[in-house]
Write a protein that holds these residues in place. Structure first.
Motif, PDB file in Angstrom:
ATOM      1  N   LEU A  86       0.829  -1.212   0.000  1.00  0.00           N
ATOM      2  CA  LEU A  86       0.000   0.000   0.000  1.00  0.00           C
ATOM      3  C   LEU A  86       0.858   1.254   0.000  1.00  0.00           C
ATOM      4  N   TRP A  87       0.400   2.267  -0.726  1.00  0.00           N
ATOM      5  CA  TRP A  87       0.950   3.612  -0.661  1.00  0.00           C
ATOM      6  C   TRP A  87      -0.185   4.497  -0.171  1.00  0.00           C
ATOM      7  N   VAL A  88       0.061   5.221   0.933  1.00  0.00           N
ATOM      8  CA  VAL A  88      -0.995   6.001   1.575  1.00  0.00           C
ATOM      9  C   VAL A  88      -0.549   7.460   1.679  1.00  0.00           C
ATOM     10  N   ASP A  89      -1.418   8.369   1.219  1.00  0.00           N
ATOM     11  CA  ASP A  89      -1.153   9.799   1.251  1.00  0.00           C
ATOM     12  C   ASP A  89      -1.688  10.389   2.546  1.00  0.00           C
ATOM     13  N   PHE A  90      -0.788  10.973   3.345  1.00  0.00           N
ATOM     14  CA  PHE A  90      -1.157  11.591   4.622  1.00  0.00           C
ATOM     15  C   PHE A  90      -1.122  13.118   4.554  1.00  0.00           C
ATOM     16  N   GLY A  91      -1.181  13.678   3.363  1.00  0.00           N
ATOM     17  CA  GLY A  91      -1.207  15.130   3.221  1.00  0.00           C
ATOM     18  C   GLY A  91       0.179  15.734   3.200  1.00  0.00           C
ATOM     19  N   ALA A  92       0.203  17.072   3.103  1.00  0.00           N
ATOM     20  CA  ALA A  92       1.454  17.807   2.892  1.00  0.00           C
ATOM     21  C   ALA A  92       2.469  17.629   4.022  1.00  0.00           C
ATOM     22  N   GLU A  93       2.023  17.577   5.265  1.00  0.00           N
ATOM     23  CA  GLU A  93       2.952  17.509   6.402  1.00  0.00           C
ATOM     24  C   GLU A  93       3.740  16.201   6.429  1.00  0.00           C
ATOM     25  N   ILE A  94       3.078  15.085   6.154  1.00  0.00           N
ATOM     26  CA  ILE A  94       3.703  13.763   6.265  1.00  0.00           C
ATOM     27  C   ILE A  94       4.038  13.182   4.898  1.00  0.00           C
ATOM     28  N   GLY A  95       3.193  13.445   3.921  1.00  0.00           N
ATOM     29  CA  GLY A  95       3.426  12.921   2.577  1.00  0.00           C
ATOM     30  C   GLY A  95       2.925  11.507   2.406  1.00  0.00           C
ATOM     31  N   GLU A  96       3.425  10.862   1.360  1.00  0.00           N
ATOM     32  CA  GLU A  96       3.016   9.490   1.059  1.00  0.00           C
ATOM     33  C   GLU A  96       3.948   8.510   1.767  1.00  0.00           C
ATOM     34  N   ARG A  97       3.368   7.482   2.358  1.00  0.00           N
ATOM     35  CA  ARG A  97       4.129   6.439   3.053  1.00  0.00           C
ATOM     36  C   ARG A  97       3.708   5.079   2.516  1.00  0.00           C
ATOM     37  N   LYS A  98       4.635   4.126   2.595  1.00  0.00           N
ATOM     38  CA  LYS A  98       4.432   2.787   2.052  1.00  0.00           C
ATOM     39  C   LYS A  98       4.342   1.762   3.183  1.00  0.00           C
ATOM     40  N   SER A  99       3.553   0.716   2.947  1.00  0.00           N
ATOM     41  CA  SER A  99       3.424  -0.372   3.913  1.00  0.00           C
ATOM     42  C   SER A  99       2.967  -1.626   3.194  1.00  0.00           C
ATOM     43  N   SER A 100       2.938  -2.713   3.918  1.00  0.00           N
ATOM     44  CA  SER A 100       2.282  -3.924   3.432  1.00  0.00           C
ATOM     45  C   SER A 100       1.328  -4.370   4.527  1.00  0.00           C
ATOM     46  N   ALA A 101       0.253  -5.013   4.117  1.00  0.00           N
ATOM     47  CA  ALA A 101      -0.759  -5.419   5.092  1.00  0.00           C
ATOM     48  C   ALA A 101      -1.371  -6.751   4.679  1.00  0.00           C
ATOM     49  N   GLN A 102      -1.596  -7.610   5.665  1.00  0.00           N
ATOM     50  CA  GLN A 102      -2.222  -8.914   5.430  1.00  0.00           C
ATOM     51  C   GLN A 102      -3.738  -8.726   5.484  1.00  0.00           C
ATOM     52  N   PRO A 110      10.760   2.674  10.461  1.00  0.00           N
ATOM     53  CA  PRO A 110      10.543   1.787   9.309  1.00  0.00           C
ATOM     54  C   PRO A 110      10.991   0.364   9.622  1.00  0.00           C
ATOM     55  N   ARG A 111      10.325  -0.595   8.968  1.00  0.00           N
ATOM     56  CA  ARG A 111      10.603  -2.017   9.202  1.00  0.00           C
ATOM     57  C   ARG A 111      10.677  -2.720   7.852  1.00  0.00           C
ATOM     58  N   GLN A 112      11.699  -3.528   7.677  1.00  0.00           N
ATOM     59  CA  GLN A 112      11.862  -4.260   6.425  1.00  0.00           C
ATOM     60  C   GLN A 112      11.024  -5.530   6.463  1.00  0.00           C
ATOM     61  N   ILE A 113      10.111  -5.678   5.504  1.00  0.00           N
ATOM     62  CA  ILE A 113       9.273  -6.874   5.389  1.00  0.00           C
ATOM     63  C   ILE A 113       9.575  -7.472   4.020  1.00  0.00           C
ATOM     64  N   GLY A 114      10.518  -8.405   3.992  1.00  0.00           N
ATOM     65  CA  GLY A 114      10.969  -8.934   2.709  1.00  0.00           C
ATOM     66  C   GLY A 114      11.547  -7.791   1.899  1.00  0.00           C
ATOM     67  N   PRO A 115      11.125  -7.640   0.643  1.00  0.00           N
ATOM     68  CA  PRO A 115      11.667  -6.560  -0.185  1.00  0.00           C
ATOM     69  C   PRO A 115      10.997  -5.201   0.054  1.00  0.00           C
ATOM     70  N   VAL A 116      10.013  -5.136   0.943  1.00  0.00           N
ATOM     71  CA  VAL A 116       9.267  -3.891   1.179  1.00  0.00           C
ATOM     72  C   VAL A 116       9.735  -3.232   2.478  1.00  0.00           C
ATOM     73  N   ARG A 117      10.013  -1.946   2.397  1.00  0.00           N
ATOM     74  CA  ARG A 117      10.328  -1.160   3.600  1.00  0.00           C
ATOM     75  C   ARG A 117       9.022  -0.529   4.066  1.00  0.00           C
ATOM     76  N   SER A 118       8.467  -1.049   5.159  1.00  0.00           N
ATOM     77  CA  SER A 118       7.192  -0.581   5.688  1.00  0.00           C
ATOM     78  C   SER A 118       7.427   0.644   6.562  1.00  0.00           C
ATOM     79  N   GLU A 119       6.754   1.743   6.229  1.00  0.00           N
ATOM     80  CA  GLU A 119       6.959   3.005   6.926  1.00  0.00           C
ATOM     81  C   GLU A 119       5.823   3.359   7.877  1.00  0.00           C
ATOM     82  N   ILE A 120       4.716   2.623   7.825  1.00  0.00           N
ATOM     83  CA  ILE A 120       3.551   2.884   8.673  1.00  0.00           C
ATOM     84  C   ILE A 120       2.946   1.550   9.103  1.00  0.00           C
ATOM     85  N   LEU A 121       2.106   1.587  10.113  1.00  0.00           N
ATOM     86  CA  LEU A 121       1.332   0.422  10.524  1.00  0.00           C
ATOM     87  C   LEU A 121      -0.136   0.755  10.306  1.00  0.00           C
ATOM     88  N   VAL A 122      -0.711   0.161   9.253  1.00  0.00           N
ATOM     89  CA  VAL A 122      -2.124   0.358   8.958  1.00  0.00           C
ATOM     90  C   VAL A 122      -2.928  -0.429   9.989  1.00  0.00           C
TER      91      VAL A 122
END
Length: 113
Positions: free
Chosen positions: A36-52, A75-87
């Motif tokens: 997932l790529w999630v937009d949190f607005g101008a202050e935080i920007g877009e962050r990436k994660s993976s979710a089951q 940030p946490r590495q989940i396989g090849p994905v660097r997860s930047e948020i916890l959905v």
């Protein structure tokens, strides 16, 4: 039940709303997941994660959906994905994850209160 925390400890957890802008299958994950790529607005920007979250969602159904996420974990590495948020989500009676989201549109980046 977990141990009690103070209000200040709770306030240290930065939970914000964002809109999913992009979602892709994550076939490399050990358990079925979606990137997932999630937009949190101008202050935080877009962050990436993976979710089951494949029990109830496909990448196509997630685009444009507002979700709640913790944005101040390291940030946490989940396989090849660097997860930047916890959905955030909840388990249903079958163990599938249901995402937590507002029932009315709110500005991206709005902090949970």
């Amino acid at each position: 039940m977990s141990a009690e925390i103070t209000f200040d400890q709770f306030m240290d957890v930065d939970i914000r709303v964002g809109t999913v802008t992009r979602a892709e299958p994550f076939p490399e994950a050990r358990k079925p997941a979606i990137k997932l790529w999630v937009d949190f607005g101008a202050e935080i920007g877009e962050r990436k994660s993976s979710a089951q979250i494949t029990a109830h969602y496909t990448p196509e159904t997630l685009i444009g959906k507002q979700v709640l996420a913790v944005v101040n974990f390291p940030p946490r590495q989940i396989g090849p994905v660097r997860s930047e948020i916890l959905v955030l989500g909840l388990h249903d009676t079958s163990g599938g994850v249901v995402l937590i989201s507002p029932d009315h549109a709110v500005p991206n980046g709005e902090r949970m209160c």
